[in-house]
Structures are given as structure tokens and as C-alpha cells.
Scaffold this motif. Structure first.
Motif, PDB file in Angstrom:
ATOM      1  N   ARG A 155       1.073 -10.254   3.854  1.00  0.00           N
ATOM      2  CA  ARG A 155       0.815 -10.874   5.164  1.00  0.00           C
ATOM      3  C   ARG A 155       0.559 -12.359   5.014  1.00  0.00           C
ATOM      4  N   GLU A 156      -0.198 -12.712   3.928  1.00  0.00           N
ATOM      5  CA  GLU A 156      -0.483 -14.124   3.715  1.00  0.00           C
ATOM      6  C   GLU A 156       0.805 -14.898   3.411  1.00  0.00           C
ATOM      7  N   GLU A 157       1.697 -14.259   2.613  1.00  0.00           N
ATOM      8  CA  GLU A 157       2.965 -14.928   2.324  1.00  0.00           C
ATOM      9  C   GLU A 157       3.803 -15.106   3.590  1.00  0.00           C
ATOM     10  N   ASP A 158       3.806 -14.052   4.425  1.00  0.00           N
ATOM     11  CA  ASP A 158       4.541 -14.179   5.703  1.00  0.00           C
ATOM     12  C   ASP A 158       3.952 -15.282   6.558  1.00  0.00           C
ATOM     13  N   ALA A 159       2.586 -15.317   6.570  1.00  0.00           N
ATOM     14  CA  ALA A 159       1.943 -16.365   7.373  1.00  0.00           C
ATOM     15  C   ALA A 159       2.281 -17.751   6.822  1.00  0.00           C
ATOM     16  N   ARG A 160       2.296 -17.864   5.467  1.00  0.00           N
ATOM     17  CA  ARG A 160       2.657 -19.155   4.874  1.00  0.00           C
ATOM     18  C   ARG A 160       4.089 -19.542   5.212  1.00  0.00           C
ATOM     19  N   LYS A 161       4.982 -18.535   5.151  1.00  0.00           N
ATOM     20  CA  LYS A 161       6.376 -18.820   5.504  1.00  0.00           C
ATOM     21  C   LYS A 161       6.485 -19.274   6.958  1.00  0.00           C
ATOM     22  N   ASN A 162       5.746 -18.561   7.834  1.00  0.00           N
ATOM     23  CA  ASN A 162       5.780 -18.945   9.253  1.00  0.00           C
ATOM     24  C   ASN A 162       5.235 -20.354   9.455  1.00  0.00           C
ATOM     25  N   VAL A 163       4.115 -20.642   8.692  1.00  0.00           N
ATOM     26  CA  VAL A 163       3.515 -21.977   8.828  1.00  0.00           C
ATOM     27  C   VAL A 163       4.504 -23.042   8.335  1.00  0.00           C
ATOM     28  N   LEU A 166       7.181 -23.398  10.869  1.00  0.00           N
ATOM     29  CA  LEU A 166       6.661 -24.137  12.025  1.00  0.00           C
ATOM     30  C   LEU A 166       6.480 -25.618  11.698  1.00  0.00           C
ATOM     31  N   GLN A 167       6.014 -25.884  10.452  1.00  0.00           N
ATOM     32  CA  GLN A 167       5.878 -27.291  10.053  1.00  0.00           C
ATOM     33  C   GLN A 167       7.248 -27.993  10.040  1.00  0.00           C
ATOM     34  N   GLU A 172      11.023 -31.591  12.547  1.00  0.00           N
ATOM     35  CA  GLU A 172      12.308 -31.829  13.216  1.00  0.00           C
ATOM     36  C   GLU A 172      12.118 -32.257  14.659  1.00  0.00           C
ATOM     37  N   LEU A 173      11.143 -31.575  15.330  1.00  0.00           N
ATOM     38  CA  LEU A 173      10.869 -31.944  16.720  1.00  0.00           C
ATOM     39  C   LEU A 173      10.326 -33.364  16.812  1.00  0.00           C
TER      40      LEU A 173
END
Length: 379
Positions: A155-163, A166-167, A172-173
């Protein structure tokens, strides 16, 4: 539970297991006295080697448990024990040669203490009760903890990937917004330049339009005065034309009245003539109706005669048709009779009936001739 029941059934296996567990406790104690917490960190190569040794140690432990669960372990059990000892010794040597980092050594020391305590309790349970259900329970609990820890790590790895994603999206935004702001600033500067140009252009156009309006006003005033004089002259001409038209109107009115009287006389004449012609035509119509009645009577008589003649003609045609059919039928009967006679004659000739029958003397001669031929053939 199956392993514990097997150990209770065989006391010798329990002694072997107790000896192995006691040896494992001693090795863990020796390992605890060897491991120290030095300063500094290790390289990635030594860590990979230690991880390989730990994985091989786990595989050997799993193999050992499977052999213990089997009914006849044989000599392979001793081989697995020796492999476990050699793997433990290699792990100790590797730890001595390549000391781990402080945090890893602390974790290793804690795991060693927990394992030593667990093996000691299992050894006590095997020695006293002949089972190791406590070890099984601890293994299951540790496995559940490990699974939960693994889920947490995932879960932490998924959260890191999501972060991270998002970063990246935020960067890009941000870049797109910066580009957009830059383009908008450029557009604002361009629009300001255009606004100044349009202001200058509008002031020049306004001055030009004001002058043009003044000139047009003067021209229109002159044009209006000229049109006013033209209209005044046209009005005078129209008045003169109006007087002339009134005169002409009076003359035409007098002429129309005179012509109307003449037409009235003509109408009276034509009405009298119409009445006379209507009376004359009505008399002609009555005579024509009488002639029509006579013609209708003649027509009825002629129709009756035509019907009589038509009936006679139809009867004559029917008689001719019947005579024709009778003649055709008689001819067909004659033709059929001749065919039947010819067929019957042919049948009589082929079968020898009636006047076409063969005589008996001729038949005897024929038979004798046949018999003579047969006798010659026999000889």
C-alpha cells in the motif's frame, strides 16, 4: 497438529527434534555473541549475499519441516541438518567479514533473540509434552504479521507511486500554466499595443469624421435649397396641368353622357330583337321536339327488326356450326374405323387367323423335314 500427534506417537523422533532444537539454540546464542553493532554501513554486494544466504536458510527450514512431516524421512533428514549448519556457519562468516549497518544489525539482533526465545520454548514443549504446537502457532502468527506488513508495504508503494504521479502531473500542470501565463502576458502586451494603436486611430478617424460631417452638412443645405426651388417650379407646373385636366375632364364627361344616351337606345333595340328571336327559336324547338318523337318511334321499330334479324342470323350460325361438328365427327369415326380395321387385319395376318390361317399338310411336311435334319446331326 499432525506433526505433534506423530511426535507423541514416537518418542525417539521427539528426542531427535529436541537435539536439533537444542543445537539451534546454541547456534543462535553463539550468533548473538558474535554479532556486534559497529559504526559505518555495508556495500550492496554484501547485503545481496546475506539475503541469498537467508533465503537458502529458509528453504532448508521448509525442507526440514516437510521431511519431519513425512513418515519415513530416511538419510535425507541428516543431510538437510548438515546443510542448515553449513548455511548458518556461512551466514556467520559473512556477517563477520561484512558487518551490517546499525539499523540492520539491531533488527537482526532482535530477530535472533525472538527466534532463540521461540526455539527455547519449543524445545521445552517438546521435552515435556512431546509436541510443538506453540511453534506452529508462533509461525502462523508471524506469517500473518509478515503478510500484513507486506500488504502495508505494498500500500505504501502504491501511495508513493500515486504521489510521484501526482507530483509529475503537478509539475506538468505548473509548466503548462507557466507557459499559458507567459502566452497570456504576451497577449496582454500585444492587446495593449493594439489598444494604443486603436485609440490613436479612433482619434484621427473622429477628427476626420467631424470635418466630413461639417462638409456634408453644408452640402446638404445647398442641396436642400436647390431641391426646394425645383419643387416650387414643379408645383407650379402641376397646378397648370391640374387646370388643364379639369377642362379635359369636363369635356370627357359631356362626351360620355352623349355616348351613354346612344348606348341606351341600342340596348332597347337589342332587347326587342332578343325577345323576337327567343319566340322564333321556341317555335323551332317545339317543331324539333315533334320530329324527334317521330324519329324515336322509327328507331324503336328498326331496333325490333334488327333484333329479329339478329336472332335469325345467330340460329343460322348455330345450325351451320352443328352441321360442321357432325361432319367432322363422322369423318373422325370413319378414319378411326379404317385404322381399327387395318390393325385387326394386321393382327389376323401375323397370328394366322380367319382366312389367313395356314393349312395342315404344309405343317406336316415342315415337321418331317425338321426331324430329318435332326437325325443327320445325330449320326
Amino acid at each position: 497438529s499432525e506433526l505433534s500427534s506423530g511426535i507423541n506417537a514416537e518418542y525417539g523422533d521427539a528426542e531427535h527434534i529436541a537435539a536439533v532444537l537444542e543445537d539451534c539454540v546454541d547456534q543462535l546464542a553463539v550468533l548473538g555473541s558474535i554479532i556486534t553493532v559497529p559504526e559505518g554501513t555495508t556495500s550492496s554486494g554484501s547485503l545481496n549475499e546475506i539475503a541469498k544466504l537467508l533465503n537458502s536458510q529458509k528453504q532448508l527450514e521448509g525442507r526440514y519441516e516437510a521431511l519431519m512431516a513425512s513418515e519415513r524421512p530416511g538419510n535425507e533428514l541428516n543431510h538437510v541438518r548438515q546443510s542448515m549448519r553449513s548455511s548458518a556457519q556461512a551466514l556467520v562468516r559473512n556477517v563477520k567479514l561484512n558487518p551490517l549497518g546499525t539499523e540492520n544489525l539491531i533488527k537482526l539482533q532482535q530477530d535472533r533473540e525472538y527466534l532463540q526465545l521461540l526455539v527455547s520454548e519449543c524445545l521445552e514443549e517438546v521435552s515435556q509434552e512431546g509436541s510443538f504446537e506453540g511453534l506452529i502457532r508462533a509461525t502462523v502468527e508471524e506469517r500473518e504479521k509478515k503478510n500484513k506488513l507486506q500488504e502495508t508495504i505494498l500500500r505504501e508503494e502504491d501511495a508513493r507511486k500515486n504521489v510521484r504521479s501526482l507530483q509529475r502531473q503537478l509539475l506538468e500542470l505548473k509548466r503548462s500554466k507557466e507557459v499559458e501565463m507567459q502566452s497570456r502576458n504576451e497577449m496582454i502586451a500585444h492587446l495593449k499595443d493594439q489598444l494604443q494603436e486603436t485609440r490613436a486611430k479612433t482619434t484621427m478617424e473622429r477628427k476626420y469624421i467631424e470635418k466630413e460631417c461639417q462638409v456634408q452638412k453644408v452640402m446638404k443645405n445647398k442641396k436642400c435649397s436647390m431641391t426646394e426651388t425645383e419643387l416650387q417650379a414643379e408645383l407650379e407646373n402641376l397646378q397648370i396641368q391640374m387646370e388643364e385636366e379639369t377642362k379635359v375632364n369636363k369635356e370627357t364627361e359631356m362626351w360620355v353622357k352623349k355616348h351613354h344616351d346612344q348606348l341606351q337606345e341600342k340596348v332597347e333595340y337589342w332587347m326587342d330583337k332578343y325577345e323576337k328571336e327567343v319566340d322564333q327559336k321556341s317555335e323551332e324547338l317545339s317543331t324539333l321536339k315533334g320530329t324527334k318523337a317521330n324519329i324515336l318511334l322509327k328507331l324503336q321499330e328498326l331496333t325490333l327488326k334488327y333484333q329479329e334479324y339478329d336472332e335469325v342470323v345467330m340460329e343460322d350460325r348455330a345450325q351451320k356450326e352443328r352441321a360442321k361438328k357432325a361432319a367432322e365427327k363422322a369423318q373422325l369415326e370413319i378414319k378411326s374405323a379404317t385404322k381399327i380395321q387395318a390393325w385387326w387385319k394386321g393382327v389376323m395376318v401375323r397370328r394366322g387367323l380367319g382366312p389367313y390361317a395356314k393349312k395342315k399338310g404344309k405343317k406336316g411336311k415342315g415337321k418331317k423335314g425338321k426331324k430329318g435334319k435332326k437325325g443327320k446331326k445325330g449320326k
